[in-house]
Design a protein around this motif. Structure first.
Motif, PDB file in Angstrom:
ATOM      1  N   LYS A 508       0.828  -1.203   0.000  1.00  0.00           N
ATOM      2  CA  LYS A 508       0.000   0.000   0.000  1.00  0.00           C
ATOM      3  C   LYS A 508       0.864   1.255   0.000  1.00  0.00           C
ATOM      4  O   LYS A 508       0.563   2.244  -0.677  1.00  0.00           O
ATOM      5  N   ALA A 539      -0.655   2.086   7.424  1.00  0.00           N
ATOM      6  CA  ALA A 539      -0.556   0.646   7.179  1.00  0.00           C
ATOM      7  C   ALA A 539      -0.080  -0.080   8.433  1.00  0.00           C
ATOM      8  O   ALA A 539      -0.576  -1.159   8.783  1.00  0.00           O
ATOM      9  N   GLU A 556      -8.420  -4.267   1.892  1.00  0.00           N
ATOM     10  CA  GLU A 556      -7.731  -3.184   1.189  1.00  0.00           C
ATOM     11  C   GLU A 556      -7.109  -3.695  -0.111  1.00  0.00           C
ATOM     12  O   GLU A 556      -7.166  -3.032  -1.147  1.00  0.00           O
ATOM     13  N   LEU A 560      -7.888  -2.422  -3.927  1.00  0.00           N
ATOM     14  CA  LEU A 560      -6.850  -2.010  -4.884  1.00  0.00           C
ATOM     15  C   LEU A 560      -6.950  -2.803  -6.180  1.00  0.00           C
ATOM     16  O   LEU A 560      -6.798  -2.259  -7.283  1.00  0.00           O
TER      17      LEU A 560
END
Length: 935
Positions: A508, A539, A556, A560
């Motif tokens: 991330k 994160a 998450e 993405l």
């Protein structure tokens, strides 16, 4: 009750069932001592010369070997090596026919002798009594010794199985087979070495009693053996009655000990071990002398041999070599050579078969000596074969089942107890080759058993492999599960971050860094680093929150992935719209909504409208042109030229826009990108890519339109250029080219009209035609002078007003000069030919009035014509070199203004020059042809 050993010592003998007493025929080969057969030029050594497995070849073709060097090796007890009988070179390793009843071939090593017979390394044991039996057995195995009595069982394996299991050692010296005397002569000539070999066997086996069993038909051998045997040797020499097959192992055990060897068992099962006389001799040579088994005693007998006897033959010696060396004279009608005796031997397919470890006799009989078998007849159930069988079998039943291929019944009737002695076939009145049936059945059964054993072994191996793979899989899964459990326990106890969550956090963070807008980087370089740090902190915080749970949260990562898929779909849709659209229009900045999907839809709609409008305009233009073409062809041409000029102008403008778009992508594109970057950085990148693709496509279309504009006809292009020259000074050059083209066209039309007029007048009145031609030429010269005088002031005025126009005017002046020179040259060429036709007419008219004046007038006319031609030629020569220097100056000036237009103008000028030259040449040819016709 006396024990067996005491009964044997007292001289008691037993008898076995059956047996026969055929003619011996031994005296023809037993009277002469053993000779050496010599070493042939080539030796053929089969890899398998014994019962058991083959050895592995340890030499290669081309290797040089020494005498006694091993050629094969094997690590199992049932495998003994093969040694080189002499020194030489390995010439081949290939299939050769071997000494076997089947007559088939097998893998052999071919050795070419070098004649030196040089020994290699030898290993001997001086005092064998101090050695362990296992060491002596290993030495015997490495020496390649197998049973030399005919069976070929490995001696080391038999001795190993007899240690501690036997109490009687029997040395087989019966040699009951007819014709064979190899053991008899060996005992007579080498009795001392034979006894020494027996002592070594006694040291290894350690029996309670050792017996030498010998038939009573060998008195000389019995006498010599008794001379070399002492009381300390504990060796008994027992003479048994001559009866075939008393030399067989089971039968000899029965005769000497009274013990019955069970079915499909060996003599060691009853406490007796049997070794041949030749084997004892080979053991002595291997242990004391260090010589491996490389030769053996072979009996050469039969009436076809002129020299009969026994010889030491090297292993691998071809039988043909022995036949040639001992005066073999075959039977003319039926020559044959037999390996072995007359009862257990077999006929060879050809004499190029090698001597092996189990070859003890080569029999070459005449037809009268050993009659041929006649045709097989049916069995009469006389039972003579059953009475003669030494193994107490039923030969007729075995033959019946073997012939019917009922191998189960063959085994039930103890086929493998048959020793293949041939006694049954010898006494059969129907002359049935019983032994051949038994051998074939044995081979088939053995092959089937081997296949079954291989299949069973493969099944066991497969099952073991499957079980091992399942066991490894279970262990691996348990190991992974245990490692995962230990890791979770450790993280829960220490409160540390999960490795998976930490990896997701790093991904991330990297995506956050890459997603930062590039346009904001020059303004503030610290913001991406701060954003990345914030992302990493978030994160880590999320990872810390997830550390308490066993399974990490991948929501998450899923978001993405969905975002990347959506962006990929948008890019694909935009690219598809561009490819299908084909328009170079861009979405205005006011219409950019910030949403990539809406922008793409709007752009597609705009491109569709533009294509539709273009198609309508094109259709309308075509219809107008077609109407004008029907009404007035000239107007149609002008309209078409105007349309092409507009198209060329539009292409030029599009090209300039594309160039400006290429050179200034950061003006409008960055504005749109900055607006979209504020809403969504990813959409901004997509929009920028779309804008760049549109710019590249627009540039490509502009280039194609420019190329199409260059290919327009000259007449149409010149009209349009003339109109554009009034608006733009740069187009003056084009207008000048149009004017020159028109002038050339008018001149050509005038010439064609003049020529047609002259032709008509020439037909009506030749005199008037000549006068009219002279007047036309004068007018043409006067018009050319006026054009030059008018062009010069215009060019000077243009040069003062605009330098670019001056360059164009200069180019126009040079073109006019070239044209005037060309016309003058054409007139001069025509003047050369005209005087003789037209002048003669004038002179003829004057001659009628006054001959003297006519002659003077003709001379004056010719002089003027020559002078005019010379002046025209000088002007043409002077006008030729001008264009290169002046044209280069004009092209250089135009290149400073616009290099692309300069190149186009230069190409147009060159094309026009070539066309004018071609037209001038055609006119000259026509004029010449016309003059010739007039003359």
């Amino acid at each position: 009750m006396l024990s067996i050993i005491e009964q044997i010592k007292q001289g008691q003998l037993w008898d076995f069932h059956g047996g026969i007493h055929p003619p011996e025929n031994k005296t023809i080969s037993s009277n002469a001592p053993i000779q050496h057969a010599g070493v042939p030029q080539q030796l053929v050594l089969p890899l398998k010369q014994h019962i058991g497995a083959k050895g592995d070849i340890i030499v290669a073709v081309g290797d040089r070997v020494l005498k006694g060097q091993p050629l094969t090796k094997g690590d199992i007890a049932m495998c003994v090596p093969v040694h080189a009988p002499t020194s030489g070179t390995i010439s081949a390793i290939e299939e050769r026919t071997i000494a076997h009843p089947s007559g088939l071939s097998d893998l052999c090593i071919v050795l070419d002798s070098d004649g030196d017979d040089q020994w290699g390394e030898q290993t001997s044991i001086a005092d064998y009594t101090t050695e362990e039996p296992s060491n002596l057995i290993e030495q015997i195995r490495l020496s390649g010794i197998a049973g030399l009595g005919g069976a070929g069982f490995p001696t080391s394996r038999k001795l190993q199985g007899g240690i501690g299991n036997v109490d009687i050692l029997i040395i087989n010296a019966a040699e009951c087979e007819p014709y064979i005397t190899a053991d008899d002569r060996l005992m007579q000539d080498y009795a001392e070495e034979v006894i020494e070999g027996i002592r070594i066997l006694q040291h290894i086996v350690k029996p309670k009693l050792t017996i030498i069993g010998i038939e009573d038909n060998k008195p000389d051998a019995i006498r010599i053996l008794e001379q070399h045997v002492s009381e300390d040797d504990q060796i008994l020499i027992r003479v048994i009655p001559t009866k075939y097959p008393s030399g067989s192992s089971k039968q000899l055990v029965k005769v000497l000990t009274g013990r019955e060897v069970p079915s499909q068992a060996r003599s060691t099962s009853v406490g007796v071990i049997v070794q041949n006389v030749g084997t004892a001799f080979a053991v002595k040579r291997a242990i004391i002398d260090g010589e491996p088994l490389i030769e053996r005693v072979v009996t050469l007998t039969g009436e076809a041999f002129k020299q009969r006897g026994n010889v030491f033959a090297r292993l691998g010696t071809p039988i043909s070599y022995l036949l040639d060396s001992f005066s073999y004279q075959p039977d003319k009608k039926y020559p044959r050579v037999i390996i072995g005796g007359s009862l257990m031997g077999f006929t060879l397919p050809h004499p190029n078969v090698p001597i092996t470890k189990i070859t003890n006799c080569v029999l070459a009989p005449k037809r009268k000596e050993l009659p041929l078998n006649t045709h097989e007849m049916a069995c009469i159930r006389c039972s003579a074969c059953a009475e003669a069988c030494p193994s107490s079998l039923l030969p007729q039943q075995l033959q019946w089942y073997a012939k019917d291929q009922d191998y189960d019944k063959c085994e039930e009737y103890n086929l493998f107890d048959c020793i293949e002695c041939g006694a049954c076939a010898y006494v059969c009145p129907s002359e049935i080759p019983l032994v051949q049936y038994y051998r074939q059945a044995k081979a088939e059964i053995t092959e089937r058993q081997q296949d079954a054993a291989n299949a069973e072994r493969a099944r066991l191996r497969f099952e073991a492999k499957t079980a091992r793979m399942e066991r490894d899989k279970a262990e691996r899964e348990n190991r992974f599960k245990k490692a995962a459990d230990d890791r979770r326990k450790e993280m829960s106890s220490s409160g540390g971050d999960d490795a998976v969550a930490a990896a997701i956090a790093r991904v991330k963070a990297k995506q956050a860094e890459s997603a930062a807008p590039r346009s904001t980087a020059p303004a503030d370089e610290k913001k991406p680093a701060v954003a990345a740090a914030i992302a990493r902190a978030k994160a880590k915080q999320a990872a810390a929150q997830q550390a308490g749970s066993d399974v990490p949260d991948n929501t998450e990562m899923a978001k993405l992935r969905e975002e990347r898929k959506r962006q990929a779909r948008e890019r694909k849709a935009a690219l598809h719209a561009e490819q299908s659209g084909g328009s170079t229009e861009t979405v205005p900045e006011a219409q950019v909504s910030g949403d990539a999907k809406k922008d793409a839809v709007a752009a597609a709609i705009a491109r569709a409208k533009a294509r539709k409008a273009a198609q309508q305009n094109e259709s309308q233009t075509e219809s107008v042109e077609s109407q004008q073409a029907e009404a007035d062809p000239k107007k149609a041409a002008v309209a078409a030229a105007v349309a092409r000029a507009k198209a060329r102008k539009a292409a030029q403008q599009a090209k300039e826009q594309a160039d400006s778009t290429e050179s200034q992508p950061e003006s409008k594109t960055e504005t749109v990108e900055n607006q979209q970057a504020e809403t969504d950085p990813k959409k901004a990148a997509v929009a920028a890519a779309v804008a760049r693709a549109k710019a590249r496509k627009a540039a490509q279309q502009a280039k194609e339109q420019a190329d199409n504009a260059e290919s327009l006809p000259e007449s149409q292009t010149e009209t349009v250029d003339a109109q554009q020259a009034e608006v733009d000074p740069k187009k003056a050059a084009v207008a000048a080219a149009v004017a020159r083209a028109k002038a050339r066209k008018v001149a050509q039309q005038n010439e064609s009209q003049t020529e047609s007029t002259e032709n008509q007048q020439a037909e009506a009145d030749p005199k008037k035609a000549a006068v009219a031609a002279a007047v036309a030429r004068a007018k043409a010269r006067k018009a050319a002078q006026q054009n030059e005088s008018q062009t010069e002031p215009v060019e000077s005025q243009q040069a003062e007003a605009d330098p670019k126009k001056a360059a164009v005017a200069a180019a126009v002046a040079r073109a006019k000069a070239r044209k005037a020179a060309q016309q003058a040259k054409e007139q001069a060429d025509n003047a050369e030919f005209l005087p003789e036709s037209q002048t003669e007419t004038v002179e003829a008219q004057q001659a009628e009035v006054d001959p003297k004046k006519a002659a003077v007038a003709a001379a004056v006319a010719r002089a003027k014509a020559r002078k005019a031609a010379q002046q025209a030629k000088e002007q043409a020569d002077n006008a030729e070199p001008l264009p290169e220097s002046q044209t280069e100056t004009v092209e250089a000036q135009q290149a400073e203004v616009d290099p692309k237009k300069a190149a186009v103008a230069a190409a147009v000028a060159r094309a026009k020059a070539r066309k004018a030259a071609q037209q001038a040449k055609e006119q000259a040819e026509k004029a010449t042809q016309q003059n010739n016709e007039d003359n």
